[in-house]
Design a protein around this motif. Structure first.
Motif, short mmCIF file in Angstrom:
data_model
loop_
_atom_site.label_atom_id
_atom_site.label_comp_id
_atom_site.label_asym_id
_atom_site.label_seq_id
_atom_site.Cartn_x
_atom_site.Cartn_y
_atom_site.Cartn_z
N PHE A 262 0.95 -1.20 -0.08
CA PHE A 262 0.03 -0.05 -0.18
C PHE A 262 0.90 1.17 -0.10
CE2 PHE A 262 -2.38 3.32 2.34
CZ PHE A 262 -3.38 3.63 1.35
N THR B 95 2.09 1.01 -9.39
CA THR B 95 0.89 0.70 -10.12
C THR B 95 0.53 -0.85 -9.43
OG1 THR B 95 1.56 1.63 -11.93
CG2 THR B 95 -0.17 -0.05 -12.02
N GLY C 137 -3.39 -1.37 -16.84
CA GLY C 137 -4.19 -2.18 -15.87
C GLY C 137 -3.22 -1.95 -14.57
N ALA C 138 -3.71 -2.55 -13.60
CA ALA C 138 -3.03 -2.48 -12.41
C ALA C 138 -3.52 -3.85 -11.41
CB ALA C 138 -3.47 -1.28 -11.47
N PRO C 139 -2.83 -4.88 -11.75
CA PRO C 139 -2.91 -5.88 -11.28
C PRO C 139 -2.50 -5.97 -9.89
CG PRO C 139 -0.80 -6.26 -12.40
CD PRO C 139 -1.52 -4.82 -12.64
N MET C 140 -3.62 -6.48 -9.05
CA MET C 140 -3.42 -6.17 -7.27
C MET C 140 -4.63 -7.24 -6.61
SD MET C 140 -4.85 -2.83 -6.29
CE MET C 140 -3.93 -1.92 -7.53
N THR D 166 -7.47 -8.56 -4.03
CA THR D 166 -8.38 -7.75 -3.64
C THR D 166 -8.34 -7.21 -2.35
OG1 THR D 166 -9.33 -9.72 -2.60
CG2 THR D 166 -10.29 -9.39 -4.96
N SER D 167 -7.58 -7.46 -1.59
CA SER D 167 -7.34 -7.13 -0.30
C SER D 167 -6.61 -5.74 -0.34
CB SER D 167 -6.50 -7.98 0.51
OG SER D 167 -5.49 -8.24 0.22
N ALA E 49 -6.67 -3.86 -3.26
CA ALA E 49 -7.51 -3.00 -3.92
C ALA E 49 -8.23 -2.28 -2.53
CB ALA E 49 -8.34 -3.72 -4.70
N ARG E 50 -8.93 -3.32 -1.69
CA ARG E 50 -9.85 -2.55 -0.68
C ARG E 50 -8.96 -1.60 -0.04
NH1 ARG E 50 -14.43 -4.45 1.32
NH2 ARG E 50 -15.25 -3.05 2.78
N VAL F 285 -6.52 0.34 -0.87
CA VAL F 285 -6.80 1.59 -1.81
C VAL F 285 -7.96 2.36 -1.69
CG1 VAL F 285 -6.25 2.44 -4.13
CG2 VAL F 285 -4.83 0.69 -2.99
N GLY G 268 -13.63 -8.03 3.49
CA GLY G 268 -12.61 -6.82 3.51
C GLY G 268 -12.06 -6.94 2.23
N GLY G 269 -12.20 -7.65 1.13
CA GLY G 269 -11.50 -7.39 -0.29
C GLY G 269 -12.35 -6.45 -0.97
N ALA G 270 -11.83 -6.19 -2.19
CA ALA G 270 -12.34 -5.12 -3.33
C ALA G 270 -12.46 -5.92 -4.49
CB ALA G 270 -12.08 -3.81 -2.94
N THR H 119 -8.49 -5.27 -13.48
CA THR H 119 -7.10 -4.25 -13.37
C THR H 119 -7.21 -3.02 -14.03
OG1 THR H 119 -6.40 -5.12 -15.30
CG2 THR H 119 -5.48 -6.55 -13.46
N SER H 120 -8.30 -2.86 -14.83
CA SER H 120 -8.37 -1.54 -15.49
C SER H 120 -8.97 -0.39 -14.40
CB SER H 120 -9.01 -1.53 -16.87
OG SER H 120 -10.44 -2.00 -16.65
N ARG I 104 -6.65 0.39 -11.81
CA ARG I 104 -5.59 1.59 -12.22
C ARG I 104 -6.14 2.90 -12.31
NH1 ARG I 104 -1.19 0.96 -15.23
NH2 ARG I 104 0.06 2.94 -15.71
N ILE J 237 -5.84 4.11 -8.80
CA ILE J 237 -4.60 4.12 -8.35
C ILE J 237 -4.41 5.68 -9.03
CG2 ILE J 237 -2.38 3.86 -9.00
CD1 ILE J 237 -2.72 1.02 -8.03
N PHE K 86 -4.98 8.53 -7.48
CA PHE K 86 -4.07 8.82 -6.00
C PHE K 86 -3.06 9.98 -6.31
CE2 PHE K 86 -3.60 6.22 -2.23
CZ PHE K 86 -4.76 5.88 -2.13
#
Lengths: 209, 209
Positions: free
Chosen positions: A95, A103, A126-129, A131-132, A134-135, A137, B125-127, B131-132, B135, B138, B141
């Motif tokens: 984070f 990214t 894209g921004a591969p990540m 889900t946790s 992402a949350r 963020v 607690g995930g999201a 990926t797009s 992004r 992010i 941000f």
DNA sequence: TCCAAAATCCCCCATCTGGGCGATAGCCCG
DNA sequence: CGGGCTATCGCCCAGATGGGGGATTTTGGA
């Protein structure tokens, strides 16, 4: 997108990992890996004026950390994307990296196919990540404290953020300047501040508007 | 987490879709779906004081949109999570939903297994998001404009955001108040503003600090 | 129904702020 | 070497701001 060559940089202090990554990337059509570094300082110096598209950046490095390196590079190379490398998924560090300008991230034992796919995704915007992450963020997006302000006060606070003075706000809202002043005094009380600047600072930091 | 019952709400104007979703959810052990609405107004009214954990919210609704509904509900029910429902992945609408307080989204033809999994992830607690979308989140941000300020000016701008006056800033930085004023005047010039409040507003909105 | 909060308006005044104008010294880049 | 930028310090002054009062009406919830 997949037709053009993706220039990849690597910053990783472990010799074996670094060389393995470089081999995988440079050995795959469509990917090129010429910029390889074992420490952040050299990377920051060399990458600032490079044509590199995606940088794989180790977080833990001797001397300057990868996070700090991203923080320095992102402003001078805004189109460069950073994927952080970590041993295991450390939400906090990741984070922080994202806040610094990264990214996404990769765990170091990611199989070659997924590695190349992640790089491709980043290059494609894209921004591969997980889900946790992402949350985390998303959470930092939202207001944490419920606003203590009335809707009128919030309205006025917005205009304060634009730098309007008593008179302008009064005109905009069809009020007397006295009333505006009155509201602002109440805003100060509720936010525990005592100047416009501080009120605006608090409002934007706490996402009250 | 998976041991406790997840209370799901649904807001969807299409009768068939709404009933199908409700059947899937309520028919699965560990999930309960009692709060079902065909419009946002009724949902906002009923959900504000409910025990619902996750709400599936259609974006396009007659009258108030789902995005607006989230915007209203999130502040009064901060622990409630929202998954937006869309026909197809519309990045812009989804991003706006997230800004409004949503945690993720689902496309309407998501298979039941994935649907339930997404709800579970959110409750944990995930999201879940592509990926797009990640992004886009992010990107908002990070600073978009490179800062025109010198490091000294940035330093002073930070203190302005805390509401400090000339004297306090001067003391903090071991400068004369005259010098501080001088710097602030330069900050105003560079940011094209002419008050502390506006400078602070611009600084935080443009992420200059 | 009744009270608290919100919204509106008003006055006084010490202090702060922003704009204008000027000066010296260091630093980097061309 | 010269010009631009930064950093530092200085003075003057009109106007804005913040803090202290007080007042009325409307609104909304208990």
């Amino acid at each position: 997108m997949s037709s053009s060559l993706i220039h990849v940089g690597i910053v990783e202090d472990n010799d074996e990992i670094r060389q393995t990554l470089a081999l995988i990337i440079d050995g795959t059509p469509g990917y090129s890996c010429k910029m390889v570094f074992s420490n952040a300082e050299a990377a920051v110096e060399a990458l600032r004026n490079s044509y590199v598209n995606v940088v794989l950046m180790d977080i833990e490095l001797p001397g300057m950390t990868g996070i700090e390196a991203v923080k320095q590079l992102k402003p001078v190379a805004p189109d460069m994307d950073f994927l952080m490398l970590t041993i295991r998924q450390d939400d906090e560090a990741i984070f922080n990296s994202i806040c610094a300008g990264a990214t996404g991230y990769l765990v170091k034992d990611t199989p070659p196919t997924a590695l190349l796919q992640a790089i491709q995704e980043v290059a494609d915007g894209g921004a591969p990540m997980s889900t946790s992450i992402a949350r985390k963020v998303i959470r930092s997006f939202h207001a944490t404290t419920p606003s203590p302000l009335s809707s009128r006060e919030t309205e006025i606070l917005k205009l304060l953020c634009d730098g309007l003075n008593y008179r302008s706000i009064a005109q905009q809202l069809f009020l007397s300047a006295h009333t505006v002043k009155s509201h602002i005094k109440n805003i100060y009380k509720k936010l525990h501040v005592n100047s416009r600047a501080e009120a605006v600072g608090k409002a934007l930091k706490d996402k009250l508007i």
